[in-house]
Design a protein around this motif. Sequence first.
Motif, mmCIF file in Angstrom:
data_model
loop_
_atom_site.group_PDB
_atom_site.id
_atom_site.type_symbol
_atom_site.label_atom_id
_atom_site.label_comp_id
_atom_site.label_asym_id
_atom_site.label_seq_id
_atom_site.Cartn_x
_atom_site.Cartn_y
_atom_site.Cartn_z
ATOM 1 N N SER A 122 0.829 -1.212 0.000
ATOM 2 C CA SER A 122 0.000 0.000 0.000
ATOM 3 C C SER A 122 0.858 1.256 0.000
ATOM 4 O O SER A 122 0.502 2.273 -0.599
ATOM 5 N N VAL A 123 1.995 1.186 0.670
ATOM 6 C CA VAL A 123 2.904 2.335 0.716
ATOM 7 C C VAL A 123 3.509 2.573 -0.667
ATOM 8 O O VAL A 123 3.604 3.711 -1.142
ATOM 9 N N VAL A 124 3.914 1.495 -1.324
ATOM 10 C CA VAL A 124 4.471 1.607 -2.671
ATOM 11 C C VAL A 124 3.427 2.149 -3.627
ATOM 12 O O VAL A 124 3.701 3.039 -4.453
ATOM 13 N N ARG A 125 2.206 1.640 -3.515
ATOM 14 C CA ARG A 125 1.105 2.089 -4.365
ATOM 15 C C ARG A 125 0.852 3.587 -4.176
ATOM 16 O O ARG A 125 0.699 4.344 -5.146
ATOM 17 N N ALA A 126 0.818 4.025 -2.919
ATOM 18 C CA ALA A 126 0.582 5.437 -2.627
ATOM 19 C C ALA A 126 1.718 6.304 -3.161
ATOM 20 O O ALA A 126 1.487 7.414 -3.662
ATOM 21 N N ALA A 127 2.956 5.809 -3.039
ATOM 22 C CA ALA A 127 4.100 6.574 -3.549
ATOM 23 C C ALA A 127 3.973 6.811 -5.043
ATOM 24 O O ALA A 127 4.224 7.924 -5.537
ATOM 25 N N HIS A 128 3.573 5.782 -5.776
ATOM 26 C CA HIS A 128 3.376 5.950 -7.217
ATOM 27 C C HIS A 128 2.275 6.974 -7.491
ATOM 28 O O HIS A 128 2.403 7.834 -8.379
ATOM 29 N N ALA A 129 1.174 6.880 -6.741
ATOM 30 C CA ALA A 129 0.051 7.798 -6.942
ATOM 31 C C ALA A 129 0.442 9.247 -6.658
ATOM 32 O O ALA A 129 -0.100 10.179 -7.252
#
Length: 257
Positions: A122-129
Amino acid sequence: MTSGRLYLVPTPLDFGVADSAAALPDLLPGETLAVASRLTHWIAENAKSARAFLKRVDAATGLAAPLQEQRIVELPRQAHKRGDHTQDDQATRDWLAPALQGHDIGLLSEAGMPAIADPGSSVVRAAHAMGLRVCPLVGPVSLMLALAGSGLNGQHFAFVGYVSQDAAERGKRLRELDTLATRSGQAQILIETPYRNAVLLRALIDALQPATRLAVASGLALPAQRIRSARVADWRRDPSLAADLPLDLPAVFLFGP
């Protein structure tokens, strides 16, 4: 202001297991250690484990800021076993807010690569977003080490994760995966909490077809490391295959044709 980066920082597989852990320069590449030593903002699976890792970094190369000044945010417990790859909420983005002020942030799991068989997706996903650069660093990944040492299909495989603790459901699921593996050639990779490793091994030996290859990699990267790979028929016939496996340590289970 230039935004910071999210670094995925792998940790040694001996963490939490070895009483006298080896020095980090013997376990992690120099660039990984160099990045870890200069970070002051962290998102971690477990804050206590993160602090223990940072103490080892400090002993090896020094820290950019004292341990008590390191900012550590702990991931929610509910994400630990089921994963958080579908989570996308404001709280996750808030953890990454320092990156928008130019701070690099490290993501840590308790052992190995974060977000692989561990929370953090989820952290990686948010970073991309949020438009942040995501930088995985080099270090150990237990699933890949186990697969490489198993003799199973390293070009077509699936990580299944945990199976049910209920004996009937577990047996049914293992037979389904065995059928899939036989039909497709795909290696199946499972994990379990160490105190249930012996139960899972027994279930695999009982449920899988005799011709299926079953491999167990336990204590990876530790002095006690053992990897056994043989046909299920051989596991059933020769109890010595499992006799010296350190099943009280973290293990990876793999099977396929």
